[in-house]
Design an enzyme around this catalytic site. Structure first.
Site, PDB file in Angstrom:
ATOM      1  N   ARG A  48       0.820  -1.219   0.000  1.00  0.00           N
ATOM      2  CA  ARG A  48       0.000   0.000   0.000  1.00  0.00           C
ATOM      3  C   ARG A  48       0.851   1.265   0.000  1.00  0.00           C
ATOM      4  NH1 ARG A  48      -3.421  -1.945   4.997  1.00  0.00           N
ATOM      5  NH2 ARG A  48      -1.252  -2.270   5.528  1.00  0.00           N
ATOM      6  N   LYS A 137       5.114 -18.769   6.499  1.00  0.00           N
ATOM      7  CA  LYS A 137       4.639 -19.204   7.804  1.00  0.00           C
ATOM      8  C   LYS A 137       4.377 -17.958   8.670  1.00  0.00           C
ATOM      9  CE  LYS A 137       8.154 -18.122  10.508  1.00  0.00           C
ATOM     10  NZ  LYS A 137       9.000 -18.167  11.629  1.00  0.00           N
ATOM     11  N   HIS A 167      11.871 -21.899   5.261  1.00  0.00           N
ATOM     12  CA  HIS A 167      13.219 -21.747   4.697  1.00  0.00           C
ATOM     13  C   HIS A 167      14.248 -22.629   5.420  1.00  0.00           C
ATOM     14  CE1 HIS A 167      13.587 -18.867   8.018  1.00  0.00           C
ATOM     15  NE2 HIS A 167      14.887 -18.998   7.908  1.00  0.00           N
ATOM     16  N   GLU A 205      18.486 -17.626  19.773  1.00  0.00           N
ATOM     17  CA  GLU A 205      18.991 -16.447  19.067  1.00  0.00           C
ATOM     18  C   GLU A 205      19.515 -15.401  20.038  1.00  0.00           C
ATOM     19  OE1 GLU A 205      16.526 -14.859  15.702  1.00  0.00           O
ATOM     20  OE2 GLU A 205      14.985 -15.988  16.759  1.00  0.00           O
ATOM     21  N   ASP A 224       6.280 -19.248  16.255  1.00  0.00           N
ATOM     22  CA  ASP A 224       7.258 -18.677  15.334  1.00  0.00           C
ATOM     23  C   ASP A 224       8.337 -19.689  14.947  1.00  0.00           C
ATOM     24  OD1 ASP A 224       8.260 -16.418  13.875  1.00  0.00           O
ATOM     25  OD2 ASP A 224       9.899 -16.300  15.327  1.00  0.00           O
ATOM     26  N   HIS A 229       9.491 -24.365  11.874  1.00  0.00           N
ATOM     27  CA  HIS A 229      10.849 -24.787  11.500  1.00  0.00           C
ATOM     28  C   HIS A 229      11.353 -26.037  12.236  1.00  0.00           C
ATOM     29  CE1 HIS A 229      10.894 -21.034   9.463  1.00  0.00           C
ATOM     30  NE2 HIS A 229      11.043 -20.293  10.538  1.00  0.00           N
ATOM     31  N   LYS A 328      14.585 -16.037  22.096  1.00  0.00           N
ATOM     32  CA  LYS A 328      15.225 -14.788  21.663  1.00  0.00           C
ATOM     33  C   LYS A 328      16.006 -14.166  22.822  1.00  0.00           C
ATOM     34  CE  LYS A 328      12.086 -13.286  18.010  1.00  0.00           C
ATOM     35  NZ  LYS A 328      13.060 -13.327  16.922  1.00  0.00           N
TER      36      LYS A 328
HETATM   37  P1  NDP Z   1       5.967  -6.753   7.510  1.00  0.00           P
HETATM   38  O1  NDP Z   1       4.909  -6.322   8.436  1.00  0.00           O
HETATM   39  O2  NDP Z   1       7.329  -6.166   7.652  1.00  0.00           O
HETATM   40  O3  NDP Z   1       5.521  -6.486   6.001  1.00  0.00           O
HETATM   41  C1  NDP Z   1       4.239  -6.784   5.533  1.00  0.00           C
HETATM   42  C2  NDP Z   1       4.068  -6.114   4.183  1.00  0.00           C
HETATM   43  O4  NDP Z   1       2.728  -6.336   3.772  1.00  0.00           O
HETATM   44  C3  NDP Z   1       4.307  -4.643   4.165  1.00  0.00           C
HETATM   45  O5  NDP Z   1       5.020  -4.329   2.980  1.00  0.00           O
HETATM   46  C4  NDP Z   1       2.903  -4.056   4.094  1.00  0.00           C
HETATM   47  O6  NDP Z   1       3.031  -2.824   3.462  1.00  0.00           O
HETATM   48  C5  NDP Z   1       2.213  -5.112   3.267  1.00  0.00           C
HETATM   49  N1  NDP Z   1       0.772  -5.133   3.382  1.00  0.00           N
HETATM   50  C6  NDP Z   1       0.018  -5.350   4.503  1.00  0.00           C
HETATM   51  N2  NDP Z   1      -1.284  -5.291   4.214  1.00  0.00           N
HETATM   52  C7  NDP Z   1      -1.374  -5.061   2.887  1.00  0.00           C
HETATM   53  C8  NDP Z   1      -2.457  -4.904   1.978  1.00  0.00           C
HETATM   54  N3  NDP Z   1      -3.727  -5.007   2.357  1.00  0.00           N
HETATM   55  N4  NDP Z   1      -2.163  -4.648   0.682  1.00  0.00           N
HETATM   56  C9  NDP Z   1      -0.892  -4.558   0.264  1.00  0.00           C
HETATM   57  N5  NDP Z   1       0.170  -4.715   1.067  1.00  0.00           N
HETATM   58  C10 NDP Z   1      -0.076  -4.948   2.365  1.00  0.00           C
HETATM   59  O7  NDP Z   1       6.016  -8.345   7.600  1.00  0.00           O
HETATM   60  P2  NDP Z   1       7.240  -9.281   7.249  1.00  0.00           P
HETATM   61  O8  NDP Z   1       7.824  -8.870   5.972  1.00  0.00           O
HETATM   62  O9  NDP Z   1       8.126  -9.396   8.424  1.00  0.00           O
HETATM   63  O10 NDP Z   1       6.520 -10.701   7.128  1.00  0.00           O
HETATM   64  C11 NDP Z   1       5.696 -11.066   6.038  1.00  0.00           C
HETATM   65  C12 NDP Z   1       5.345 -12.530   6.165  1.00  0.00           C
HETATM   66  O11 NDP Z   1       6.542 -13.310   6.185  1.00  0.00           O
HETATM   67  C13 NDP Z   1       4.606 -12.883   7.465  1.00  0.00           C
HETATM   68  O12 NDP Z   1       3.718 -13.923   7.215  1.00  0.00           O
HETATM   69  C14 NDP Z   1       5.731 -13.403   8.359  1.00  0.00           C
HETATM   70  O13 NDP Z   1       5.277 -14.274   9.345  1.00  0.00           O
HETATM   71  C15 NDP Z   1       6.601 -14.104   7.348  1.00  0.00           C
HETATM   72  N6  NDP Z   1       7.998 -14.258   7.750  1.00  0.00           N
HETATM   73  C16 NDP Z   1       8.757 -13.177   8.078  1.00  0.00           C
HETATM   74  C17 NDP Z   1      10.063 -13.324   8.448  1.00  0.00           C
HETATM   75  C18 NDP Z   1      10.902 -12.147   8.810  1.00  0.00           C
HETATM   76  O14 NDP Z   1      12.021 -12.348   9.317  1.00  0.00           O
HETATM   77  N7  NDP Z   1      10.460 -10.907   8.559  1.00  0.00           N
HETATM   78  C19 NDP Z   1      10.691 -14.652   8.517  1.00  0.00           C
HETATM   79  C20 NDP Z   1       9.828 -15.727   8.103  1.00  0.00           C
HETATM   80  C21 NDP Z   1       8.538 -15.522   7.743  1.00  0.00           C
HETATM   81  P3  NDP Z   1       1.924  -1.669   3.430  1.00  0.00           P
HETATM   82  O15 NDP Z   1       1.514  -1.455   4.877  1.00  0.00           O
HETATM   83  O16 NDP Z   1       2.620  -0.542   2.795  1.00  0.00           O
HETATM   84  O17 NDP Z   1       0.833  -2.197   2.610  1.00  0.00           O
END
Ligand code: NDP
Length: 455
Positions: A48, A137, A167, A205, A224, A229, A328
């Site tokens: 977004r 996940k 992963h 960690e 988590d 994992h 953690k």
């Molecule tokens: P974040 O909260 O950092 O990012 C989520 C993203 O989704 C943002 O870019 C947000 O941007 C976008 N988003 C949310 N709602 C919407 C919407 N309705 N339309 C479009 N974009 C949307 O999460 P993470 O990147 O940390 O994690 C993402 C997934 O990966 C989760 O399921 C998490 O469990 C998994 N994961 C994460 C890890 C990590 O280390 N980060 C490791 C392993 C898995 P915006 O608000 O601009 O839309």
């Protein structure tokens, strides 16, 4: 996974492209894959937050820079696009899919609740043939929601086109469990409960929340790490040898292990512990109490350290505790599978019982250690413990690169099958229930320590 010849062309459509996962793991993983394999990949991002194509291209370049040279990204930049919008909206999804020049890989780098909404919206669209879905996940938030999500996904594409990402399955040392177990006479004949006393799978960690409180506070260490994992690692340690190393055989054998797995003694209160960190120092870094971290609601009683003992109820493993632990803000970084053998009887004349043998695999460093007992160095009529060590070169392909390769190739070998995702919730639900009812106290440990006393 072996290198195959035909050049594959795909459009990687990352939903949630502004998030932590995309920047820190997914794009660097892609960079490691593309630096070794000649795939034609169009990289599209959506979220977004406003972002221009130029900013998106710069993010891709920077990610390549973390792994190889930024200019290695240049050949992928012309086709790369970023589209701002809400991906829960079907029209927005239509626009995104229309922007894909090749077979789309829709990568859900989104919060789990948003993923469910997107899957519902995708039903209004005709997805191009071969479209693959990659889901992060945690897969659902409990058994019921995981089942519902599986049903929803099954209406979109066939199971072979669904990639539930873990992963850890892309870590070369995790996959090395298979080589070590099945390619050596040394191990297979002793790999059972008659010879093995206990297995520990540990992921401790140093890092704390790192700004991810909003997500983590609703998940906790068990969901988590253990539920996803570490359980996948357990499946590889405990599985029967697959007749072939393909997605059907490997995943069927892993699923069989999960179906046989349950909480030790079916007593979640006695077989699990939980704790959260209080203010302290991890190395030179000061950490606040978990309860004071931004995005945390202390009333949720979320654990940052979890330990659960499981049993794999098969002829091979009955009666062997599998201890899974992760946390953690701990004082020592530990990512290990430790297999403890049963003790041998005391040998008269050697002054005491030999220490039991052990096998340790370090998932991050690539070290494999055999702990053996030999005669004492100074006095051959004593016994002394020695460690034989080898360190595997982990290669340049990052774990996310490895799992992305499977998606690009259309090979779900390293992804979690629908039934496995459900089983992993089924195994831990009794523990989560006991914790919610307050049957297991939430202990505390100082950040930078090794956990609560007596663990
Ligand atoms: P974040 O909260 O950092 O990012 C989520 C993203 O989704 C943002 O870019 C947000 O941007 C976008 N988003 C949310 N709602 C919407 C919407 N309705 N339309 C479009 N974009 C949307 O999460 P993470 O990147 O940390 O994690 C993402 C997934 O990966 C989760 O399921 C998490 O469990 C998994 N994961 C994460 C890890 C990590 O280390 N980060 C490791 C392993 C898995 P915006 O608000 O601009 O839309």
């Amino acid at each position: 996974m072996t290198k195959r010849r035909a050049k594959k062309s795909v459009s990687l459509l990352i939903l949630g492209a502004g998030g932590d996962l995309t920047k820190r793991l997914l794009l660097p993983g892609l960079a490691s894959l593309l630096s070794a394999h000649d795939y034609d990949v169009q990289v599209l991002g959506a979220a977004r937050e406003e972002r221009t194509d130029a900013e998106w291209r710069q993010l891709i370049r920077d990610s390549f820079g973390q792994v190889t040279e930024p200019e290695d990204a240049d050949r992928y930049l012309e086709s790369a696009r970023y589209i701002t919008g809400d991906v829960t909206d079907a029209e927005q999804l239509r626009t995104l899919i229309a922007a894909c020049e090749h077979t789309p890989i829709i990568y859900f780098a989104l919060p789990p609740a948003v993923t469910t909404q997107v899957c519902a919206a995708l039903r209004q669209l005709d997805l191009p043939d071969g479209t693959r879905l990659a889901l992060e996940k945690p897969f659902g938030t409990d058994l019921k929601s995981a089942r519902a999500l599986n049903r929803q996904i099954a209406l979109l594409v066939p199971e072979e086109q669904v990639f539930r990402i873990d992963h850890f399955l892309g870590m070369s040392m995790v996959l090395n469990i298979l080589g070590l177990r099945f390619a050596n006479q040394f191990f297979e004949s002793v790999w059972n409960g008659r010879r093995i006393e206990r297995v520990e799978i540990v992921y401790d960690e140093l890092l704390g929340l790192e700004g991810r409180g909003g997500y983590y506070d609703h998940a906790g260490a068990l969901v988590d790490m253990l539920q996803s994992h570490l359980l996948e690692v357990l499946a590889l340690v405990a599985m029967e040898q697959p007749p072939r190393l393909n997605e059907v055989e490997l995943r069927s054998n892993a699923a069989q292990v999960l179906r046989a797995t349950h909480v030790w003694d079916d007593d979640p209160a006695a077989s699990s512990r939980r704790a959260r960190y209080t203010a302290g120092k991890v190395g030179e870094r000061s950490m606040p109490s978990y309860a004071d971290e931004p995005g945390v609601d202390p009333a949720l009683q979320t654990e940052t350290l979890a330990r659960v003992t499981l049993e794999v109820n098969t002829a091979r493993w009955q009666g062997v505790p599998f201890v899974l632990r992760s946390g953690k803000a701990l004082g020592k970084y530990v990512t290990q599978v430790r297999v403890h053998m049963r003790p041998v009887p005391e040998i008269p004349g050697f002054g005491g019982a030999p220490a039991p043998d052990s096998i340790m695999l370090d998932l991050k460093s690539g070290a494999v250690e055999l702990g053996l007992t030999m005669n004492g160095s100074g006095d051959p009529f004593t016994l002394e413990r020695s460690i034989l060590q080898a360190t595997k070169d982990l290669g340049d392909l990052l774990p996310y690169g490895q799992v992305l390769q499977g998606i690009v190739e259309g090979d779900p070998l390293l992804s979690v099958r629908a039934d496995m995702a459900e089983e992993s919730w089924r195994i831990f639900e009794p523990v989560l229930r006991a914790w919610r009812k307050g049957e297991v106290p939430l202990e505390e440990y100082t950040a930078g320590s090794l956990g609560p006393k007596g663990w």
